[in-house]
Design an enzyme around this catalytic site. Structure first.
Site, PDB file in Angstrom:
ATOM      1  CB  CYS A  65       1.493  -2.609   1.148  1.00 50.16           C
ATOM      2  SG  CYS A  65       0.727  -3.014   2.734  1.00 50.16           S
ATOM      3  CG  HIS A 107       2.767  -7.165  -0.009  1.00 52.90           C
ATOM      4  ND1 HIS A 107       3.868  -6.366   0.173  1.00 52.90           N
ATOM      5  CD2 HIS A 107       1.915  -6.878   1.009  1.00 52.90           C
ATOM      6  CE1 HIS A 107       3.708  -5.637   1.268  1.00 52.90           C
ATOM      7  NE2 HIS A 107       2.526  -5.922   1.785  1.00 52.90           N
ATOM      8  CD  GLU A 123       5.922  -7.397  -2.757  1.00 53.98           C
ATOM      9  OE1 GLU A 123       6.062  -7.040  -1.577  1.00 53.98           O
ATOM     10  OE2 GLU A 123       5.040  -6.946  -3.513  1.00 53.98           O
TER      11      GLU A 123
END
Length: 542
Positions: free
Chosen positions: A380, A514, A516
């Site tokens: 990001c 993102h 994750e």
């Protein structure tokens, strides 16, 4: 028909109700049951989207674009079930809906009150959409006795009577502290917490007792006696070396058995825990290690990067190695040379963030990784800073910057004013509200077939979760690609850059999304698995 488990907390906050809920969900799931987890937050914010990470930890984003509590990340990582916006509710959202109804006249001139209107809205949320689930686990944020939590405790108390007998179980998580000067474990904090809970009409069925050492049977009996629960229902919740060892530990202490017994389940199948055993074995018996520097602006609170931390651990699990993380405040590099901080690490990760503070430090970290050929992962904001660094250092655009930092003649990164979400055109401006106005949730991306990132995914069409307000400006694409930074992934309409990479670098990837948020211990995200593999290769070159 779904059975309901309500998880409350006492004594102090941060005992791990979210982790306990997730672990219990995983255990019930391992027995073949279908489980849903939900979080009830008493704060007045509509959602955590406008909070500083130092206030409430990371904001966890779901596929449907909800900004939610970080505990939903635990729920997803432990069960693999994607959460949605209906799995997290706050006092703010409850009151927002009630006030809107009152303004419309839905209450027909009646007085709107906490009981029954607020409690009814909470109960409606808890009960809604649970068809097809065997168990619904509801975690109530905060601790018993908090004034803002009283409507939630009252609502779950009422549900104990509203639901058919035997279809609601209450678990209370407390702390048993050890007093070194006395050499004793103390039961009194738990006794007082349960007394507070019982004073509002809730008798816990199970006590989950956090402690840093084994709890002698005498203390367990004392808790059972004074808190009015069975001895078998006093479950020690001891500290663990890894959160992924918690499901096995809780099963060994009998938590899932006690929950099923409380519901009257007899002869339930034993849980299949082999995948958790494999995960914990890999964590406790690594075959190597790497060091990753995370250069961020919220490093003072690790929960600000909770999903990121766990995804790095998952990358280590995928490669059967230990991942050592060095947290570096990015503002440090605003005034210091990054070399002493980074010349020993095997990989550099620059995560998301907002605002100008620490941005120059992140740019320097990206430049160090590019020049020294150290694996770099920009997520990001970390991708945006890598693009600005390349624009300044390689494309000769000395004034390259982001409009997030103020007016600039070279807006390499700029405010996104409109974009497509499905078939709808979303529009934003500089003066719109901050809450819920970013590009949020799952969006598709198209990857170049011959790109490194497509090889990592094993696909050219992907979907990932976003949370950002600014985008890399495609007007600079040609000049950057001439200097070796490839725009390897784009939105399907070709307007928004989704990924960048350097062709002549061992591993340098930036992503606007993102990843994750979609990593799981039993299914590590491919980007994190590949990044850690690259860091391992780097460590062997040193």
């Amino acid at each position: 028909m779904a059975r309901y488990v309500f998880i409350t907390g006492g004594v102090v906050s941060s005992l791990g109700k979210g982790l306990a809920s997730a672990a219990l969900g995983a255990l019930l799931q391992a027995r073949g049951y279908k489980v849903r987890l939900r979080k009830l937050d008493p704060y007045l914010n509509v959602d955590p989207g406008t909070m500083s990470p130092y206030q409430h930890g990371e904001v966890y984003v779901t596929d449907d674009g909800a900004e939610t509590d970080l505990d939903l990340g635990h729920y997803e990582r432990f069960t693999g079930r994607p959460a949605n916006r209906m799995d997290n509710i706050t006092t703010g959202r409850i009151y927002q809906d009630i006030i809107a109804k009152e303004r419309r006249g839905d209450y027909l001139g009646g007085t709107v009150q906490v009981i029954p209107h607020v409690t009814d809205a909470i109960k409606e949320f808890v009960l809604d959409g649970n068809e097809g689930y065997d168990f619904v686990l509801c975690e109530i944020g905060g601790t018993v006795g908090d004034i803002e939590g009283l409507p939630f405790f009252e609502a779950i108390r009422q549900l104990g009577n509203d639901l058919p007998r035997g279809e609601a179980v209450y678990i209370h998580l407390t702390l048993m502290p050890y007093i070194p000067s006395a050499g004793e474990l103390k039961t009194k904090p738990t006794q007082h917490s349960v007394k507070e809970l019982r004073s509002i009409g809730i008798q816990p069925d199970i006590l989950l007792v956090r402690c840093d050492r084994e709890i002698p049977m005498a203390e367990r009996r004392k808790l059972a006696l004074f808190c009015n629960v069975r001895e078998s229902a006093v479950i020690p919740a001891l500290d663990a070396d890894s959160i992924y060892a918690v499901p096995i530990a809780y099963h060994a202490q009998g938590l899932d058995d006690e929950v099923l017994n409380a519901f009257g389940y007899k002869g339930a199948p034993a849980p299949e825990l082999s995948r958790w055993e494999t995960i914990t074995h890999r964590i406790t018996h690594p075959e190597g290690e790497v060091t990753i520097a995370v250069v961020g602006k919220y490093t003072g609170l690790k929960d600000a990067y909770k999903s990121l931390f766990e995804a790095l651990i998952h990358g280590g699990i995928a490669n059967n190695i230990r991942v050592n993380i060095e947290w570096i405040e990015s503002a440090t590099f605003d005034v210091e040379d990054p070399t002493p901080h980074l010349d020993h690490v095997n990989g550099i990760l620059v995560p998301g963030g907002f605002g100008e503070r620490g941005a120059e430090g992140k740019i320097k970290a990206a430049g160090f990784a590019r020049q020294r050929k150290v694996p770099y992962f920009g997520i990001c904001f970390g991708m945006q800073m890598a693009v600005i660094e390349a624009a300044r250092s390689l494309a000769g655009i000395g004034g390259a910057s982001s409009t997030e930092f103020g007016p600039t003649e070279e807006p390499v990164v700029g405010l996104m004013t409109e974009w497509l979400k499905g078939n709808d055109l979303e529009r934003r401006g500089f003066d719109t509200d901050l809450g819920g106005t970013m590009r949020l949730g799952a969006y598709p991306a198209s990857l170049a077939a011959d790109s490194r990132i497509a090889a990592i995914y094993g696909d050219t069409e992907i979907s990932e979760r976003h949370r950002h307000r600014y985008e890399v400006n495609c007007a600079y694409r040609d000049r950057l690609e001439e200097r070796g930074m490839r725009f390897a992934g784009m939105s399907p309409d070709g307007v928004l850059p989704e990924t960048v990479e350097f062709v002549d670098h061992p591993w340098f990837i930036g992503v606007q999304f993102h990843p994750e948020l979609k990593s799981r211990p039993f299914a590590p995200h491919p980007l994190f698995a590949s990044f850690i593999a690259a860091a391992l290769a780097q460590s062997r070159l040193v």
